[in-house]
Each structure stands twice: as C-alpha cells, then as structure tokens.
Design a protein around this motif. Structure first.
Motif, PDB file in Angstrom:
ATOM      1  N   THR A  51      18.515  26.600  58.193  1.00 42.43           N
ATOM      2  CA  THR A  51      17.228  25.969  58.063  1.00 42.43           C
ATOM      3  C   THR A  51      17.222  25.966  56.334  1.00 42.43           C
ATOM      4  OG1 THR A  51      16.260  26.542  60.089  1.00 42.43           O
ATOM      5  CG2 THR A  51      15.375  26.333  58.403  1.00 42.43           C
ATOM      6  N   LEU A  52      17.755  27.482  55.750  1.00 45.46           N
ATOM      7  CA  LEU A  52      17.726  27.538  54.524  1.00 45.46           C
ATOM      8  C   LEU A  52      18.604  26.974  53.970  1.00 45.46           C
ATOM      9  CD1 LEU A  52      16.691  29.593  52.576  1.00 45.46           C
ATOM     10  CD2 LEU A  52      18.411  31.313  52.851  1.00 45.46           C
ATOM     11  N   ARG A  53      20.432  26.893  54.624  1.00 50.52           N
ATOM     12  CA  ARG A  53      20.539  25.309  53.579  1.00 50.52           C
ATOM     13  C   ARG A  53      19.456  24.265  53.110  1.00 50.52           C
ATOM     14  NH1 ARG A  53      25.038  21.986  54.480  1.00 50.52           N
ATOM     15  NH2 ARG A  53      26.668  21.848  53.172  1.00 50.52           N
ATOM     16  N   MET A  54      19.318  23.918  54.604  1.00 53.06           N
ATOM     17  CA  MET A  54      18.839  22.683  54.586  1.00 53.06           C
ATOM     18  C   MET A  54      17.211  22.275  53.500  1.00 53.06           C
ATOM     19  SD  MET A  54      16.261  20.128  57.287  1.00 53.06           S
ATOM     20  CE  MET A  54      15.185  21.772  57.418  1.00 53.06           C
ATOM     21  N   LEU A  55      17.055  23.688  53.357  1.00 50.92           N
ATOM     22  CA  LEU A  55      15.895  23.368  52.643  1.00 50.92           C
ATOM     23  C   LEU A  55      16.226  23.738  51.174  1.00 50.92           C
ATOM     24  CD1 LEU A  55      12.876  25.662  54.498  1.00 50.92           C
ATOM     25  CD2 LEU A  55      13.615  23.784  54.296  1.00 50.92           C
ATOM     26  N   MET A  56      17.446  24.621  51.097  1.00 57.60           N
ATOM     27  CA  MET A  56      18.407  24.709  50.003  1.00 57.60           C
ATOM     28  C   MET A  56      18.608  23.326  49.423  1.00 57.60           C
ATOM     29  SD  MET A  56      20.402  24.350  47.945  1.00 57.60           S
ATOM     30  CE  MET A  56      21.989  24.978  49.059  1.00 57.60           C
ATOM     31  N   LEU A  57      19.006  22.587  49.909  1.00 63.42           N
ATOM     32  CA  LEU A  57      19.702  21.428  49.809  1.00 63.42           C
ATOM     33  C   LEU A  57      18.851  19.975  49.605  1.00 63.42           C
ATOM     34  CD1 LEU A  57      22.500  20.972  52.124  1.00 63.42           C
ATOM     35  CD2 LEU A  57      22.530  21.263  50.048  1.00 63.42           C
ATOM     36  N   ARG A  58      17.224  20.109  49.731  1.00 63.93           N
ATOM     37  CA  ARG A  58      16.278  18.844  49.400  1.00 63.93           C
ATOM     38  C   ARG A  58      15.682  19.946  48.332  1.00 63.93           C
ATOM     39  NH1 ARG A  58      12.735  18.731  55.795  1.00 63.93           N
ATOM     40  NH2 ARG A  58      14.366  17.828  56.605  1.00 63.93           N
ATOM     41  N   GLY A  59      15.336  21.369  47.771  1.00 59.68           N
ATOM     42  CA  GLY A  59      15.022  21.245  46.906  1.00 59.68           C
ATOM     43  C   GLY A  59      15.721  21.119  46.127  1.00 59.68           C
ATOM     44  N   VAL A  60      17.283  20.980  46.261  1.00 51.58           N
ATOM     45  CA  VAL A  60      18.361  20.847  44.732  1.00 51.58           C
ATOM     46  C   VAL A  60      18.122  18.956  44.276  1.00 51.58           C
ATOM     47  CG1 VAL A  60      21.072  20.434  44.188  1.00 51.58           C
ATOM     48  CG2 VAL A  60      19.551  22.346  45.409  1.00 51.58           C
ATOM     49  N   GLU A  61      17.567  19.016  45.973  1.00 48.61           N
ATOM     50  CA  GLU A  61      17.648  16.901  45.256  1.00 48.61           C
ATOM     51  C   GLU A  61      16.239  16.351  44.397  1.00 48.61           C
ATOM     52  OE1 GLU A  61      19.685  14.569  45.916  1.00 48.61           O
ATOM     53  OE2 GLU A  61      21.353  15.484  46.472  1.00 48.61           O
TER      54      GLU A  61
END
Length: 73
Positions: A51-61
């Motif tokens: 979940t943290l990885r998913m949220l980080m990737l969304r944030g970077v995008e």
C-alpha cells in the motif's frame, strides 16, 4: 506459483517483491499515519508495504504532472 514471472533469482525459490523491486527505503511515520496506512491497506486488501508503495507511486506521478505543468507556465 513458481514461474519465471514470479522468481527474481531461480536459486531463491520465491520472492514476494514485484519483479524489479530490489531497493529498500526506510522512513519514519507517526502512529496516526501508520493507522491511516493500515486502514487503506485493509480497504485495498494489500500489505502495508504494498500500500505504501502504491501511494508513493501515485504521489510521484502527481508530483511529476504538477511540476511539468508549472514548467510550462
């Protein structure tokens, strides 16, 4: 399931990380942030790490999109 798509190194047998994920990042979060993260993980039916990885990737995008838009202005 042991297929070439799920095994990073055939000698390790099994990897829980997505292919290509080999770098760790450590961070500190507050207890409240951890609870929010756990709540999202439960809703998404993912591990806290996934979940943290998913949220980080969304944030970077989102960051990249906003930075690109600001550069054009």
């Amino acid at each position: 399931m042991n297929t070439p798509d799920t095994i990073r190194n055939p000698h390790t047998g099994y990897s829980r990380s997505p292919n290509g994920c080999s770098q760790q990042v450590m961070t500190q979060i507050t207890p409240d942030e951890r609870e929010r993260l756990k709540r999202i993980a439960e809703l998404e039916m993912r591990s806290v790490s996934a979940t943290l990885r998913m949220l980080m990737l969304r944030g970077v995008e989102q960051y990249d999109a906003e930075t690109e838009q600001a550069a054009r202005s």
